[in-house]
Design an enzyme around this catalytic site. Structure first.
Site, short mmCIF file in Angstrom:
data_model
loop_
_atom_site.label_atom_id
_atom_site.label_comp_id
_atom_site.label_asym_id
_atom_site.label_seq_id
_atom_site.Cartn_x
_atom_site.Cartn_y
_atom_site.Cartn_z
N ARG A 256 -0.94 12.05 1.83
CA ARG A 256 -0.27 12.89 0.90
C ARG A 256 0.38 14.10 1.96
O ARG A 256 1.13 15.08 1.01
CB ARG A 256 -1.44 13.62 -0.04
N TYR B 18 -21.15 4.20 -1.19
CA TYR B 18 -20.21 4.20 -2.53
C TYR B 18 -20.78 3.63 -3.65
O TYR B 18 -20.83 3.83 -4.73
CB TYR B 18 -19.05 4.10 -2.14
N ASP C 147 -7.44 0.85 1.09
CA ASP C 147 -8.82 1.52 1.00
C ASP C 147 -10.08 0.83 1.15
O ASP C 147 -10.13 -0.21 1.01
CB ASP C 147 -8.84 2.40 -0.23
N ARG D 241 -5.25 7.97 8.43
CA ARG D 241 -4.73 8.69 7.26
C ARG D 241 -2.98 9.12 7.39
O ARG D 241 -2.52 10.13 6.90
CB ARG D 241 -5.46 9.83 6.71
N ARG E 111 4.40 8.01 -4.70
CA ARG E 111 3.17 8.03 -5.43
C ARG E 111 3.19 8.50 -6.88
O ARG E 111 2.33 8.36 -7.66
CB ARG E 111 1.89 8.52 -4.65
#
Ligand code: CP3
Length: 344
Positions: free
Chosen positions: A30, A152, A75, A26, A39
């Site tokens: 962010r 998921y 992702d 990562r 973004r």
């Protein structure tokens, strides 16, 4: 003069290097103000559909910090979208995947995809990043492991107890097998596409595999992961397996034949080295939350991690799980400075 790319590939092959290569899971995310700026106002999946923007995001941490490897901005849920599921990322709630897969008929409704068609923007992003990095730095491609991606598809979102996933695994093993098989088949073509477009290494993220006991993992999950890793290795690049919370599975995971295992902070590096032996590399394992502490602590903990892996050439420095949005950028720089200054 060695390049960062050479250093990374040498460490994965357990060949001697001047220092440990380093990247951070990562690392494009962010916690970077330049990421938030690029973004802003755009949905995550729309950003992924914009290869120039995704390539710029991939390169942001490289430009700022100079890690040895870039990890392509994508992702693990992208293949589920390509298989016809609706995948969305809702602020604060994480991923939402609909409609959930619960029956054999649901599995059979999933589509097989051509990665050059369904994920053409990822191919383009990889090409752009490869051209920027040249031979200087490594580029890591990735996919999710069959268990994590299946979870998921089944849960439709992040979960703490994996109730629906485990219910299906235990009560309808054939359906669970069929779902994982479909994920593996599609992931193999997807990984081959990533290598063909510039990935130097592949990482398989089993972020939730640690939720299973070793017996169940061996019986229900490992055969699918073995197929994925063996097939991925057929592309000719090294493969890293990462099972978060998977310390109790490390010995089993050796059966995948992966070139490297990425371990989280709960695993003692020396114990991991004894388990994997001399011919498998290890990646890790700084607790990413250490990076929220003061600079002296960050430096001291980074040094401790490097010391615990010292004495064997096969170490790639990384965090034990992804950087979180609150991570101060200067602490990522501080950790990297320590890695760069530590020759071996
Ligand atoms: O820098 C990188 O590591 C490359 C890109 C990358 C992302 N996700 C971008 C992303 C990688 C390698 C992943 C893998 C991934 N995705 C995993 C495995 C790694 C791990 O942490 O164990 C998992 C479990 C996912 C699924 C996923 N994607 C979740 C749970 C979330 C939401 C969490 C959150 O922080 O909101 C995502 C979204 C996501 N994927 C973000 C990023 C940067 C945050 C979305 C945003 O920025 O708006």
């Amino acid at each position: 003069m060695t390049t960062c790319r050479r250093r990374f590939l040498d460490a994965l092959a357990c060949r001697a290097t001047d220092r440990a290569p380093a990247w951070f899971m990562r690392q494009a995310g962010r916690y970077l103000p330049e990421y938030r700026a690029l973004r802003s106002g755009q949905r995550f999946m729309d950003t992924l559909a914009d290869p120039e923007r995704a390539a710029r995001i991939t390169l942001q941490p490289i430009t700022r910090f100079g890690m040895d490897a870039a990890v392509v901005f994508s992702d693990i849920l992208v293949p589920l979208a390509a298989m016809g599921m609706s995948v969305d990322f809702v602020d604060g709630a994480g991923p939402v995947v609909t409609p959930p897969v619960r029956t054999r008929a649901d599995v059979d409704r999933l589509a097989d995809f051509d990665p050059l068609v369904a994920t053409a923007t990822l191919a383009q992003c990889l090409r752009l990043v490869r051209a920027e990095l040249g031979d200087e730095r490594a580029l890591v491609g990735f996919c999710g492991a069959p268990f994590t991606v299946a979870s998921y598809a089944i849960e439709g979102k992040s979960t703490r107890d994996f109730a629906e996933t485990k219910r299906l695994l235990f009560s309808e093993p054939a359906t669970f097998d069929a779902l994982q098989s479909r994920i593996v088949e599609n992931s193999l073509r997807y990984l081959a596409m990533q290598v063909a477009h510039g990935a130097d290494a592949l990482q398989v993220f089993d972020s939730w595999g640690g939720a299973l006991d070793a017996h169940t993992y061996r019986r229900a999950v490992l055969p699918h992961l073995v197929r994925l890793v063996r097939g991925a290795k057929d592309t000719g690049v090294p493969v890293i397996v990462y099972v978060n919370g998977g310390g109790h599975l490390l010995e089993l995971l050796l059966e995948t034949g992966a070139d490297a295992h990425s371990i989280d902070w709960r695993v003692d590096p020396r114990a991991a080295r004894r388990i994997v032996g001399a011919h498998v590399a290890l990646q890790g394992n700084l607790d990413p939350i250490v990076l929220l502490a003061d600079r002296a602590t960050v430096e001291q903990q980074t040094r401790r991690v490097l010391t615990e892996f010292a004495g064997h050439a096969g170490h790639v420095f990384n965090v034990g799980s992804g950087l979180i949005p609150r991570t101060p950028v200067e602490n990522v720089a501080a950790a990297l400075d320590v890695v760069r200054a530590t020759t071996r």
